[in-house]
Write an enzyme that holds these catalytic residues in place. Structure first.
Site, PDB file in Angstrom:
ATOM      1  N   CYS A 433       0.882  -1.200  -0.089  1.00  0.00           N
ATOM      2  CA  CYS A 433      -0.072  -0.149  -0.074  1.00  0.00           C
ATOM      3  C   CYS A 433       0.785   1.189  -0.116  1.00  0.00           C
ATOM      4  CB  CYS A 433      -1.088  -0.219   1.463  1.00  0.00           C
ATOM      5  SG  CYS A 433      -0.130   0.168   2.772  1.00  0.00           S
ATOM      6  N   HIS A 699      -1.817   1.349   7.349  1.00  0.00           N
ATOM      7  CA  HIS A 699      -2.107   1.255   5.854  1.00  0.00           C
ATOM      8  C   HIS A 699      -2.312   2.732   5.303  1.00  0.00           C
ATOM      9  CE1 HIS A 699      -4.552  -0.269   2.463  1.00  0.00           C
ATOM     10  NE2 HIS A 699      -5.561   0.732   2.663  1.00  0.00           N
TER      11      HIS A 699
END
Length: 784
Positions: A433, A699
């Site tokens: 990510c 994230h």
């Protein structure tokens, strides 16, 4: 949605619904995919003919029996039996997906005892036979019990089960020990054909009916008096009427089906549809493929000889539509002379899970499979160029660049058309990510760093450059989607070149990736040239380091950058084309500020070395700067502390500031001539915010500005759906977020008082989770 459409058939006096969107009621929050019901009497009371149409309906949630009032626009009615099958799926998101996809659900509703199926057990598929359909919760007071399939495992599936046909002491069928299993329909793959078992189980009418059309048959039917050809994808009966679900040949996408009464369909032989007309139509796909003819005019019967199982291919449909995927099977299908390819598509644009005429040739997610003639498949050019771009002319000892089509960054309506949607952006996989968010931010809607893709830098690694350009940036700008394997290809190269073995699987920070690829791999010139204490230093990102400032409760980016530069005695030697700024943090969890207000424009005039500046008091040309005044709360809100000679004397006459030692600023010659106070305007150098990387619980996601207005923002998450597909890859998503404009347009003082928990949509992420801000020179901006 009409009010009468909310009333499904309800044999038990209840009407059942599924939520198609998330909703909140009081302190409770319900995800899309939750199910609820109301009594038929309650429904009729709310929507009787003598009442005005109601916008809300009071329902009872099946999960927790709470009573809530929900907007009817997000309620989709379902029949009781359908609701029971859906209720067996525990994941709300998965439940809604299967409801919308319909094919698997319809197959479950038509399933019968004795039917042969394939079932998923511990991520593997095994054959079995349906022995029971219904509830396995007998002693329950629930309004509706979920329906499961009791399956006796066969062949390789034996001893992979968990029972002998019993569940919690109740016997539902008999089989060998550890050969029985109870599953929701989502883990059962049904054969679409009407086999003998189906015929035996269905009640027969007084006179035996002959079903002339089967799944896979080529058929013809009339649409507006025009004869249309297609393929039967499903055959079913409602009441006494048989229907055929047909993929028409002329439709533009594979998601369009026509449900036609059996007596309006004429069966054709497969040969008449595929051989006499020399059609390249894909089996299990409604569109006609463009034919590939060799220069001699002869068709290549064997197809592209370079293609094999696991080859990545592109298939061009009629009307210019193109799909891509991976060949999972090669061979010959019954009654088809040409060699066929079973392709697993990247998107849900197929109509099969890998089966044809009841037999599985390969396995993939529903609506991802497609059978086409091998000659209709072409190698995916996005994965060919990197192998061809390393041609070296040893006579001149330089790399010969290959001429490839390049695509400009997307903006305005084009950005929305290409990028928005599910399975858009860069597909996340295995802790990628940080890289996905950084690449999407830097290349989707701006060209400020396109020099990384083309310029032959002195130390540039051409292989990495071609992967970045041809496998990631160009596909992103052309189709709006980059597959995880393309990013993994880049990560593998970075692992080799960066002398770090963890780039393919470990969590990293964006700045670590950017420094590696810009400095060590591509060798581009540093984005920032700074001076501190007379010494110049180069870097690619600027990390803000600062002590906790009590007077900065809710700062904006302009304040933080100015604090950082002045406290570290930094100056910009030149105006950067791209200014990447990391917010002050301590680790990934601790944020120095709970909320930071984005500065849409970053004024760097006062950060430039030897640039004319304004006095922060009177606006005249400043000649002195005082870093100690910077810490004075009296001047806290006025930015950098620089003064003209007159104002400096006045400010430093105060007893608190008498010990300060202002430093003299360099004033360009054209600003040294004396003129009336305030008559000389200092030209302002401003940079424009084009992207923000955010982080929450390790994230990364990103916000990207795709147009000139404040509402022109989009939100990208490479792992929006972490359940992903059957291959373990996540599903990325790009959504528009015009709601951020509501807050960006507010005065700073008002915005500082906004509570994050009350912010609309994803705005909270932008204000509370910002990790890295990306600015570009306004001269480089592409918004028109």
């Amino acid at each position: 949605m009409t009010m009468t459409s909310l009333l499904p058939s309800a044999g038990d006096g209840n009407c059942y619904y599924i939520l198609t969107e998330d909703c909140a009621y009081g302190s409770k929050y319900f995800q899309a995919g939750n199910m609820c019901f109301c009594s038929e009497r309650s429904y009729l009371h709310n929507f009787s003919d003598d009442r005005p149409p109601a916008c809300f309906l009071k329902v009872i949630m099946l999960d927790d029996s709470s009573t809530v009032t929900i907007n009817v626009e997000i309620l989709q009615p379902v029949r009781e039996e359908t609701a029971a099958f859906l209720l067996a799926i525990s994941s709300h998101k998965e439940r809604l997906n299967y409801f919308l996809e319909r094919l698997s659900l319809e197959a479950a509703l038509r399933a019968v005892l004795g039917q042969k199926v394939m079932v998923e057990v511990e991520r593997q598929h095994f054959p079995g036979i349906i022995r029971y359909i219904g509830s396995i919760y007998k002693n329950t007071s629930a309004v509706l019990s979920p329906f499961f399939f009791g399956v006796e495992l066969q062949g390789e599936g034996e001893n992979r089960g968990r029972s002998d046909g019993s569940y919690h002491g109740t016997e539902y069928f008999k089989c060998k020990r550890n050969c029985g299993i109870f599953l929701p329909f989502s883990r059962v793959q049904f054969s679409p054909v009407l086999d003998d078992d189906y015929a035996k189980q269905k009640p027969k009418p007084d006179t035996e009916e002959v079903v002339p059309v089967k799944v896979g048959d080529a058929v013809s039917f009339y649409v507006d008096e025009v004869l249309t050809k297609g393929i039967a994808m499903a055959v079913y009966r409602e009441g006494k009427q048989w229907f055929v679900k047909v993929c028409p040949e002329e439709e533009g996408t594979t998601d369009i089906f026509r449900e036609i009464p059996m007596d309006s369909v004429v069966k054709e032989s497969l040969q008449s549809l595929f051989s006499p007309f020399e059609s390249d139509m894909g089996l299990g796909h409604p569109n006609q493929m463009k034919r590939e003819i060799s220069e001699s005019g002869e068709e290549c019967e064997s197809g592209n000889s370079s293609l094999e199982v696991n080859s990545m291919v592109q298939i061009t449909l009629d009307k210019g539509n193109q799909v891509s995927g991976i060949i999972r099977w090669l061979g010959y299908l019954p009654q088809i002379k040409q060699k066929m390819a079973g392709v697993e598509l990247d998107e849900d644009k197929g109509v099969t899970a890998g089966e044809w005429l009841g037999k599985y040739y390969f396995r993939c997610a529903p609506k991802r499979g497609l059978f086409v003639k091998l000659q209709s498949c072409q190698p995916d050019i996005r994965f060919q160029c990197s192998r061809n771009s390393d041609l070296i002319d040893y006579r001149e000892q330089e790399v010969l660049p290959q001429v490839l089509e390049s695509f400009p960054p997307l903006r305005n309506e084009a950005a929305v058309r290409v990028l928005r949607g599910r399975m858009k952006g860069i597909q996340g996989h295995c802790n990628s990510c940080y890289m996905d968010a950084a690449l999407f931010s830097l290349f989707s809607c701006t060209s400020v760093l396109d020099s990384m893709l083309f310029k032959p830098f002195l130390l540039c690694d051409r292989n990495v450059q071609s992967i970045l350009r041809d496998e990631i940036v160009n596909p992103l700008r052309k189709t709006g989607f980059v597959r995880a394997r393309s990013v993994m290809h880049l990560r593998e190269q970075l692992t080799e070149k960066g002398q770090c073995s963890s780039f393919t699987n470990a969590e990293k920070d964006p700045e670590e990736f950017l420094n590696l690829i810009m400095h060590q791999i591509l060798g581009i010139e540093p984005l920032l040239k700074l001076q501190s204490g007379g010494q110049e230093q180069d870097c690619y990102c600027h990390q803000i380091f600062m002590d906790k400032q009590e007077d900065l409760v809710v700062p904006h980016v302009q304040q933080l950058v100015e604090h950082s530069f002045l406290s570290s005695d930094l100056k910009l030697v030149e105006i950067p084309s791209c200014f990447i700024i990391q917010m002050p943090r301590f680790g990934k969890e601790y944020k120095m500020f709970s909320k930071i207000i984005p500065s849409l424009e970053l004024d760097i005039t006062d950060l430039l070395l030897d640039s004319p500046r304004e006095c922060c008091v009177c606006g005249d040309i400043a000649t002195l700067e005082c870093s100690e005044c910077f810490k004075d709360k009296v001047f806290a809100a006025t930015g950098l502390k620089q003064f003209c000679s007159s104002c400096s004397r006045q400010v430093h006459s105060h007893y608190r500031r008498k010990t300060h030692k202002p430093t003299r600023l360099h004033v360009p010659e054209e600003f040294q001539s004396r003129s009336p106070r305030g008559s000389q305007q200092v030209p302002r150098e401003k940079m424009e915010l084009f992207a923000v990387l955010c982080i929450e619980t390790s994230h990364y996601v990103s916000f990207v500005k795709y147009g000139p207005e404040n509402e022109h923002w989009m939100f990208f998450d490479s792992m929006a759906d972490r359940h992903g597909d059957e291959n373990g890859f996540n599903i990325p998503m790009v959504t528009l977020c015009p709601e951020v404009a509501k807050y960006l347009d507010l005065p700073l003082a008002v915005l500082a008082l906004e509570q994050p928990r009350d912010m609309d949509g994803v705005a909270k992420r932008l204000f509370c989770d910002a990790y890295m801000y990306m600015y570009q020179s306004k001269k480089m901006a592409l918004y028109k």
